[in-house]
Motif scaffolding. Structure first.
Motif, PDB file in Angstrom:
ATOM      1  N   PRO A 104      -2.322  -7.007   3.689  1.00  0.00           N
ATOM      2  CA  PRO A 104      -1.444  -6.954   2.527  1.00  0.00           C
ATOM      3  C   PRO A 104      -0.287  -5.965   2.653  1.00  0.00           C
ATOM      4  O   PRO A 104       0.677  -6.087   1.938  1.00  0.00           O
ATOM      5  N   ARG A 124      -1.410 -11.488   1.608  1.00  0.00           N
ATOM      6  CA  ARG A 124      -2.093 -11.305   2.879  1.00  0.00           C
ATOM      7  C   ARG A 124      -2.414 -12.653   3.487  1.00  0.00           C
ATOM      8  O   ARG A 124      -2.818 -13.570   2.794  1.00  0.00           O
ATOM      9  N   TYR A 169      -4.387  -9.360  -4.561  1.00  0.00           N
ATOM     10  CA  TYR A 169      -4.147  -7.916  -4.471  1.00  0.00           C
ATOM     11  C   TYR A 169      -3.331  -7.401  -5.648  1.00  0.00           C
ATOM     12  O   TYR A 169      -3.250  -6.207  -5.863  1.00  0.00           O
TER      13      TYR A 169
END
Lengths: 372, 149, 367
Positions: free
Chosen positions: C14, C24, C43
């Motif tokens: 990421p 990612r 994320y």
């Protein structure tokens, strides 16, 4: 049988520095210190120059806060980088990780040993100067590969693999591009080559200069061949795990390489220290600066090529052109030694243009996916 | 304007055996049995008049008594839209067929619904949580979800 | 003897310069070639859809800013039009014009950043990026003038916009509109015919029209594949039916086409802005709506052509002052559906620019 390597063979006896009254070792010491301090000093200046120039190319100011015109910016950066924590990854190959920056940096400095800053003013006037430069410059690739391999990082391994592929491929046209000059000058010694240049060799050998310049862009990892660092793909490439002094050494290597190759371009193709009015060293530095600015201009303009395009460009475009250049040049020198300079230059230029036009017909944009 | 196709129009275009799968007809969509969703989706996609070939969005909602999944389709050629709804009464272990075989555009949205509402889509190639981490307990968009506070 | 090789698993993100945030990708690479790739989301997941259920309708407007944070006006617009449709709120004429102006300004900002970072991914040393950023900053200044913010504007309200335009706004916008076409020509001279750009982006990462429709792609990604679908034309919201503009489309659906479509959309946005500035009437900008209002029971799906594609809000109301359920149809997420098929078989360098040409915003992907 003449000695294969002679030191100081070509120094003219009537120059003030030709007959060193203190002897060989003093000469070595003075020039050794001189080269290293000149190189390190100019790195500081050239980093500043590059950042200011790139700033202007990008319609901004560039660093202008530290010191007058931002000149102390590089000094501040050096201080910052040297006070950083030196981190070694736990699974790295420690010894190679330590040695790699030195292996990469040393040959770059060594290359300057055979470059004259004035007539005969050089550390060692090897009669095989160009051969020495070529041999030594390949070692940097080894240092970079060691760094990438020892870091135990996938990005740096990819970068290390790209390094070997790219640097070895571009070595070939780089060497062959200088052969034309050597044929005309009739000597491998850089001092002799400079002295032969009543007309700068770029006029006689535009194709040679073209190949040399592009191949050296690849050798010093500059755009459009900056695949080793490829910040948008491999984050930082081979030096991703380096920090502190070791990172600084790599950074230094990169700039020193750029300066050294600019120096070689200036020495071999642009007449080296020769020039009217100004002292020779000033002329040399000026020419280095011009070549370097050109590199910066390219850096801030062009995108990056893909690895297969980079390799294809070296083997399919540059190498045949370099061989063609050698072929034509040797015909001229062997069959008609008294060729006027303009004819030789024009022929060379015509070959270059025709070759580029021919090759552009074969240019196919894009790429192809590999069936998986 | 993207005009909504009425439920009647779609029901009229369905094959005979699929008509039984329609539970109720609304002005802009139809409610169908969960097990028959694949056949019905294929039917509205391939029907020459409807040509609902673009899956826009899948929304899952928790209505306390049941879970509802609503599919929105466009016909890009005819500039029409249409809603298909499915209700799942079994809240403890809801499951229904996945549309990924017909529209791969359903892939991420179905994973999202699985993650946040806990509906399992059978036939989905990669049925696992998308936003939350593996090992997260519960499904946050359920109305009875509590994060422990 | 053959050398034993093995594929390596490469984590792109990421934290990576080219994943435009914290996206990612787990890539399986065989040398330089990507043999398989798995996008990993979440994320930046903040549970915005769940938060919506706990806030009143109006309290949710600032949160929509956080979706596609390079174009928060568009998110505002999509949300307020959805709720207005649900509750039947009228919007004054002047406010509609202001909304169109804001929306198009945001489209220009987002496309400038999208093109700029696309070329960064391709390896230019920030030069196109800065050229575009300079123009983008002028527009950000304009938006700061109306809303007091530079990134998350929170400017639209149900029934209009929060403030009227300041007096300096329209003249400043006019100046910008006059100089912008010349700037775009400058970008074109720099980049359009550049051999390296052609060599890198033509025929790379082709998304076929069938695949584009099947994978629910929208916005410039869909149009680059040759499908003429723009919600501003297909289902005009606000007052887009009054403006005269074209829908640029690509032919092949490669990275180069996606870049071309974005550049052409810049020109179209300028056309719309010119018409909107010329036609903006005087009058009030907000029909007051009570702070805690209760829309009738029901559900509505309302969509706009956001800079990244079709941004839809599916709002379900149970008659209370909070949405019962709010689903966001995020174009960035759905444009990534075909990512795996688009990247497999390409080299890492290609994968980066294919991903860059899709132009996502992770705030919207993960919500």
């Amino acid at each position: 049988m003449p000695e294969l390597i002679t030191v100081g063979a070509a120094i003219s006896p009537n120059l003030p520095w030709s007959d060193w009254q203190f002897g060989f070792w003093i000469h070595l010491l003075i020039f050794g210190i001189g080269i290293i301090s000149l190189l390190l000093g100019s790195v500081i200046i050239f980093i500043w120059l590059e950042r200011r120039l790139v700033g202007r190319f990008q319609r901004r100011l560039g660093p202008n806060r530290a010191g007058p015109l931002g000149l102390l910016q590089s000094v501040a950066d050096v201080i910052k980088i040297l006070t950083k924590e030196d981190i070694v990854p736990s699974r790295a190959d420690k010894l190679i990780f330590w040695i790699a920056p030195i292996v990469a940096f040393t040959p770059v400095v060594l290359m300057l040993a055979v470059v004259p800053v004035a007539d005969g003013a050089l550390l060692a006037d090897l009669n095989i100067g160009i051969l020495f430069v070529i041999a030594i410059s390949s070692i940097t690739a080894l240092g970079v590969f060691m760094a990438g391999w020892a870091s135990y990082n996938k990005y740096s391994i990819l970068s290390a693999m790209r390094t070997v592929a790219q640097l070895v491929s571009y070595e070939m046209p780089l060497i062959l591009s200088m052969v034309g000059v050597v044929i005309i000058a009739g000597s491998l010694s850089l001092n002799d080559i400079v002295k032969t240049q009543t007309v700068p060799f770029i006029v006689l050998q535009p194709a040679g200069f073209f190949i040399f310049f592009i191949a050296s862009l690849a050798e010093i990892n500059r755009t459009p061949f900056d695949l080793l660092e490829a910040d948008s793909e491999l984050v930082a490439g081979y030096n991703i795990e380096y920090s502190g002094m070791k990172f600084a050494t790599f950074y230094l290597t990169e700039y020193c390489e750029a300066i050294v190759l600019s120096t070689l371009a200036a020495t071999i193709f642009l007449g080296g220290w020769q020039g009217p009015w100004l002292p020779p060293i000033v002329w040399l530095l000026l020419k280095i600066g011009i070549v370097f600015c050109f590199i910066v201009w390219i850096r801030s303009t062009l995108p990056r090529l893909r690895i297969d395009q980079v390799m294809g460009f070296a083997w399919k475009f540059l190498l045949p052109l370099a061989i063609l250049n050698i072929f034509v040049t040797s015909i001229f020198v062997a069959l008609w030694p008294e060729t006027p300079a303009w004819l030789m230059g024009l022929t060379n230029l015509a070959i270059l243009v025709a070759y580029i036009l021919f090759w552009s017909k074969l240019f196919k944009p894009g790429g192809k996916a590999v069936a998986v | 304007m993207t005009v909504a196709i009425t439920g009647e129009e779609v029901v009229g275009a369905l094959d005979k055996e699929l008509k039984g799968a329609v539970k109720s007809v609304e002005s802009e969509g139809i409610l169908v049995q969960a097990e028959k969703i694949l056949d019905i989706a294929l039917c509205v996609k391939n029907n020459k008049n409807l040509k609902l070939d673009y899956l826009v969005s899948i929304t899952g909602t928790d209505y306390i008594d049941y879970l509802e999944v609503s599919y929105l389709f466009y016909s890009l050629d005819n500039n029409k839209r249409f809603t298909l709804k499915v209700r799942l009464e079994n809240k403890s272990n809801p499951a229904m067929p996945s549309l990924t075989g017909i529209w791969i555009g359903a892939e991420l949205q179905e994973r999202e619904i699985y993650d946040l509402l806990g509906i399992t889509f059978s036939g989905h190639p990669n049925m696992k949580r998308i936003f939350l981490w593996e090992g997260f307990h519960g499904h946050p968009l359920r109305k009875d979800f509590s994060n422990g506070n | 003897m053959a050398i034993k090789t093995e594929p390596i698993l490469l984590n792109l993100g990421p934290i990576h310069p080219s994943t435009h945030g914290v996206f990612r990708m787990r890539a399986l690479v065989d040398g330089e070639v990507i043999t398989d790739i798995e996008p990993v989301f979440g994320y930046l997941h903040r549970g915005i859809e769940k938060l919506a259920e706990q806030k009143s309708y109006r309290q949710f407007i600032p949160l929509t800013d956080r979706l596609d944070y390079v174009a928060s006006m568009n998110n505002n617009l999509a949300y307020v039009t959805a709720v207005e449709k649900l509750a039947g709120i009228e919007v004054p004429e002047r406010a509609e014009y202001i909304r169109v102006i804001m929306s198009e300004i945001q489209r220009i900002i987002s496309h400038l950043l999208g093109i700029g970072s696309f070329f960064n991914d391709m390896g230019t040393f920030f030069t196109p990026f800065f050229y575009m950023f300079i123009q983008k900053e002028k527009l950000t200044d304009l938006l700061e003038m109306v809303s007091g913010q530079r990134l998350l504007f929170n400017y639209m309200r149900f029934g209009g916009v929060s403030h009227d335009l300041p007096d300096e706004f329209l003249p400043a916008l006019n100046t910008f509109l006059k100089e912008m076409p010349a700037e775009i020509d400058k970008y074109e001279r720099l980049l359009k015919e550049n051999e390296i750009v052609l060599a890198r982006s033509k025929k790379v990462g082709i998304l076929s029209p069938d695949m584009a429709i099947n994978s629910s792609a929208s916005g410039p990604v869909l149009r680059a594949s040759g499908i003429e679908w723009d919600i501003r034309k297909a289902d005009p919201y606000s007052i887009y039916d009054r403006f005269d503009f074209d829908i640029p489309t690509g032919t092949v659906g490669d990275c180069y086409d996606r870049y071309r479509v974005r550049v052409e959309e810049l020109r179209q946005s300028i056309r719309i802005l010119e018409q909107a500035v010329a036609g903006i009437p005087k009058g009030k900008v907000l029909n007051p709506v009570p702070l805690r209002f209760r829309p009738p029971e029901g559900e509505v799906y309302s969509h706009i052509e956001s800079n990244k594609g079709e941004l839809g809000f599916h709002v379900i109301s149970d008659g209370s002052d909070k949405p019962y359920r709010l689903h966001i149809r995020a174009p960035s997420l759905l444009n990534l559906t075909a990512l795996r098929k688009m990247l497999t078989g390409w080299k890492i360098a290609d994968a980066i620019i294919i991903f860059g040409s899709i132009d996502i915003c992770v705030g919207e992907v993960d919500r």
